[in-house]
Design an enzyme around this catalytic site. Structure first.
Site, short mmCIF file in Angstrom:
data_model
loop_
_atom_site.label_atom_id
_atom_site.label_comp_id
_atom_site.label_asym_id
_atom_site.label_seq_id
_atom_site.Cartn_x
_atom_site.Cartn_y
_atom_site.Cartn_z
N GLY A 15 -12.02 4.58 12.10
CA GLY A 15 -11.37 3.45 11.42
C GLY A 15 -12.33 2.76 10.46
CE1 TYR A 16 -13.56 -1.45 5.27
CE2 TYR A 16 -12.62 -3.31 6.48
CZ TYR A 16 -13.34 -2.82 5.40
OH TYR A 16 -13.83 -3.68 4.47
CG ASN A 37 -5.02 7.12 18.24
OD1 ASN A 37 -5.49 6.70 17.19
ND2 ASN A 37 -4.03 6.52 18.87
CB SER A 140 -9.99 -10.80 16.23
OG SER A 140 -9.40 -11.52 15.18
CE1 TYR A 165 -5.59 -7.18 16.76
CE2 TYR A 165 -5.42 -9.34 15.73
CZ TYR A 165 -6.16 -8.22 16.04
OH TYR A 165 -7.46 -8.14 15.64
CE LYS A 169 -8.76 -6.97 18.80
NZ LYS A 169 -9.51 -5.75 19.06
CG ASN A 211 -5.51 -7.10 6.92
OD1 ASN A 211 -5.52 -6.01 7.49
ND2 ASN A 211 -5.28 -8.22 7.57
CB VAL A 229 -0.69 -16.28 -3.04
CG1 VAL A 229 -1.50 -17.32 -2.28
CG2 VAL A 229 -1.56 -15.50 -4.00
NE ARG A 243 -7.31 -16.35 7.67
CZ ARG A 243 -6.59 -17.48 7.70
NH1 ARG A 243 -7.13 -18.64 7.38
NH2 ARG A 243 -5.33 -17.44 8.09
C1 UD1 Z 1 -5.35 -10.89 9.94
C2 UD1 Z 1 -4.75 -11.27 11.25
C3 UD1 Z 1 -5.88 -11.32 12.25
C4 UD1 Z 1 -6.52 -9.95 12.34
C5 UD1 Z 1 -6.99 -9.52 10.96
C6 UD1 Z 1 -7.45 -8.06 10.98
C7 UD1 Z 1 -2.78 -12.63 10.73
C8 UD1 Z 1 -2.15 -13.96 10.86
N1 UD1 Z 1 -4.05 -12.54 11.15
O1 UD1 Z 1 -6.30 -11.88 9.58
O2 UD1 Z 1 -5.36 -11.71 13.51
O3 UD1 Z 1 -7.62 -9.99 13.22
O4 UD1 Z 1 -5.94 -9.62 10.02
O5 UD1 Z 1 -6.40 -7.17 10.98
O6 UD1 Z 1 -2.17 -11.68 10.27
N2 UD1 Z 1 -2.70 -13.12 2.25
C9 UD1 Z 1 -1.88 -13.28 1.15
N3 UD1 Z 1 -1.18 -12.21 0.71
C10 UD1 Z 1 -1.26 -10.99 1.29
C11 UD1 Z 1 -2.12 -10.81 2.41
C12 UD1 Z 1 -2.82 -11.91 2.87
O7 UD1 Z 1 -1.78 -14.38 0.61
O8 UD1 Z 1 -0.60 -10.04 0.84
C13 UD1 Z 1 -3.46 -14.28 2.74
C14 UD1 Z 1 -3.10 -14.67 4.16
O9 UD1 Z 1 -2.06 -15.58 4.17
C15 UD1 Z 1 -4.41 -15.26 4.64
C16 UD1 Z 1 -5.50 -14.53 3.84
O10 UD1 Z 1 -4.82 -13.93 2.74
O11 UD1 Z 1 -4.47 -16.61 4.31
C17 UD1 Z 1 -6.18 -13.45 4.64
O12 UD1 Z 1 -5.17 -12.63 5.21
P1 UD1 Z 1 -5.50 -11.24 5.95
O13 UD1 Z 1 -6.35 -10.43 5.08
O14 UD1 Z 1 -4.20 -10.67 6.40
O15 UD1 Z 1 -6.39 -11.68 7.15
P2 UD1 Z 1 -6.08 -12.76 8.32
O16 UD1 Z 1 -4.70 -13.24 8.28
O17 UD1 Z 1 -7.16 -13.78 8.25
#
Ligand code: UD1
Length: 357
Positions: A15-16, A37, A140, A165, A169, A211, A229, A243
């Site tokens: 994985g990553y 897997n 996490s 999820y 954890k 993500n 966003v 973040r």
């Molecule tokens: C997410 C999970 C976290 C997990 C991690 C790794 C959630 C709520 N949290 O972290 O539990 O450990 O991934 O898999 O899903 N964003 C956008 N547009 C997008 C994608 C993300 O605006 O298309 C924003 C999100 O709202 C957030 C930030 O970008 O504010 C980071 O998002 P993301 O990369 O998904 O990470 P987390 O949510 O912090």
């Protein structure tokens, strides 16, 4: 008693985070075997075929020496037993295998409990049977829920998080602590991002990424039209969530640092189970990341603002002081490096590991 330094088993090693950790371990002189897997990779699950992520590790190390690999699921206990039987020199496990999508966990909770919880319990039982008593575990920052204080220290309350999820954890941290007649380190990742600077190893999510950074990278190569966003009405400087983005190579190095700490403690006759934040200690908003990555790509990337995503909290920024001090580890790479490395990887590999190099 001097620590038994043998082979390190990395679960989820294709994985990553897992694959970058395998590379860091090999660069640090450890012997490594990998279990995965291949459920979240583009590699074939044929046992005889080396997964592409491991081929890239070999390429970076300029070696043809194979990395022992097992296409095994952690829910398959007899298969785990066979691996430990074949490798009596396993001295520690770095446990990265698990399901990790928040949205999917709401739709398939039992799969998450089965793989993350039952799979880890299997692994712990087999480790106990084979007297392997060292683990570094991928936890996490999600365990902090919506924390009362930013930056977040490890003493911040662990909550029954908002997603299935996240709950897996939290439960796993408790399970590993309960089982502690041994040495374990719980690494609470903040947001691993970026790619190896070689441009040949990186994140290869299947389907549309959940993500932020892999999604933005797909927009940059033209596979996706624009970023959405999720929410601009949070109590932050620009209204978007904050973040703590951590270069994946720094994250990988954190695992080696955790292993070295376990070895130091065992040499001193102490056995501990501690949690550490792996984060840079710097909070960046979604728009900060859009701008930083646009700069790396050399053009403005399109985005629209939409409603909040269920389960997102306004701010998750680490206080990494404890990891800095006790693991002798610190995030060293800048945001610009993270974005440049991610862009190099995605530009060279628009279809991830399916791209021929
Ligand atoms: C997410 C999970 C976290 C997990 C991690 C790794 C959630 C709520 N949290 O972290 O539990 O450990 O991934 O898999 O899903 N964003 C956008 N547009 C997008 C994608 C993300 O605006 O298309 C924003 C999100 O709202 C957030 C930030 O970008 O504010 C980071 O998002 P993301 O990369 O998904 O990470 P987390 O949510 O912090």
């Amino acid at each position: 008693m001097s620590p038994k330094t043998g082979t390190i088993l990395v679960t989820g090693g294709c994985g990553y985070v897992g694959s970058h950790t395998v590379l860091s371990l090999l660069e640090s002189g450890y012997k490594v075997i990998v279990l995965d897997n291949l459920s979240n990779t583009s590699s074939s699950a044929e046992p005889a075929v080396t997964p592409e992520a491991l081929k890239r590790v070999q390429k970076i190390l300029s070696t043809d020496e194979p990395i022992p690999f097992y296409a095994v699921d952690i829910t398959d206990k007899p298969a785990l037993v066979r691996i430990f039987e074949s490798h009596p020199d396993i001295s520690a496990v770095i446990h990265c295998a698990g399901l990790k999508s928040v949205g999917e966990s709401g739709r398939r909770p039992l799969d998450y409990y089965n793989v993350n919880i039952a799979g880890t319990v299997n692994l712990l039982q087999v480790m106990e049977d084979f007297d392997v008593r060292r683990m570094v575990f991928s936890s996490s920052a999600t365990v902090y829920g919506d924390p009362p204080k930013i930056p977040i220290p490890e003493t911040s309350p662990i909550v029954a998080s908002m997603s299935t999820y996240g709950r897996t954890k939290v439960f796993l941290e408790h399970i590993i602590k309960d089982f502690y007649r041994w040495s374990a380190t719980l690494l609470r990742y903040f947001n691993p991002a970026g790619a190896h600077p070689s441009g040949i190893m990186g994140e290869d999510p299947q389907g549309i990424p959940n993500n932020l950074m892999p999604y933005l990278a797909q927009v940059a190569v033209g596979n996706l039209e624009k970023l959405t966003v999720f929410g601009q009405d949070y109590p932050t400087k620009d209204g978007t969530c904050i973040r703590d983005y951590l270069h994946v190579v720094d994250c990988a190095d954190g695992h080696v640092a955790a292993l070295k700490k376990i070895e130091r403690e065992e040499a001193a006759g102490t056995f501990e189970c501690n949690a550490y934040n792996l984060g840079a200690g710097t909070g960046c908003s979604v728009l900060d990341m859009v701008h930083a990555f646009s700069k790396a790509v050399g053009r403005d990337l399109p985005y629209v603002i939409s409603a909040r995503r269920l389960g997102d909290v306004p701010n998750l920024t680490a206080d990494p002081t404890l990891a800095n001090k006790e693991l002798n580890w610190k995030a060293t790479k800048t945001l610009d490096e993270m974005c440049a490395d991610l862009w190099r990887w995605q530009r060279n590999n628009p279809s991830g590991y399916r791209t021929q190099n």
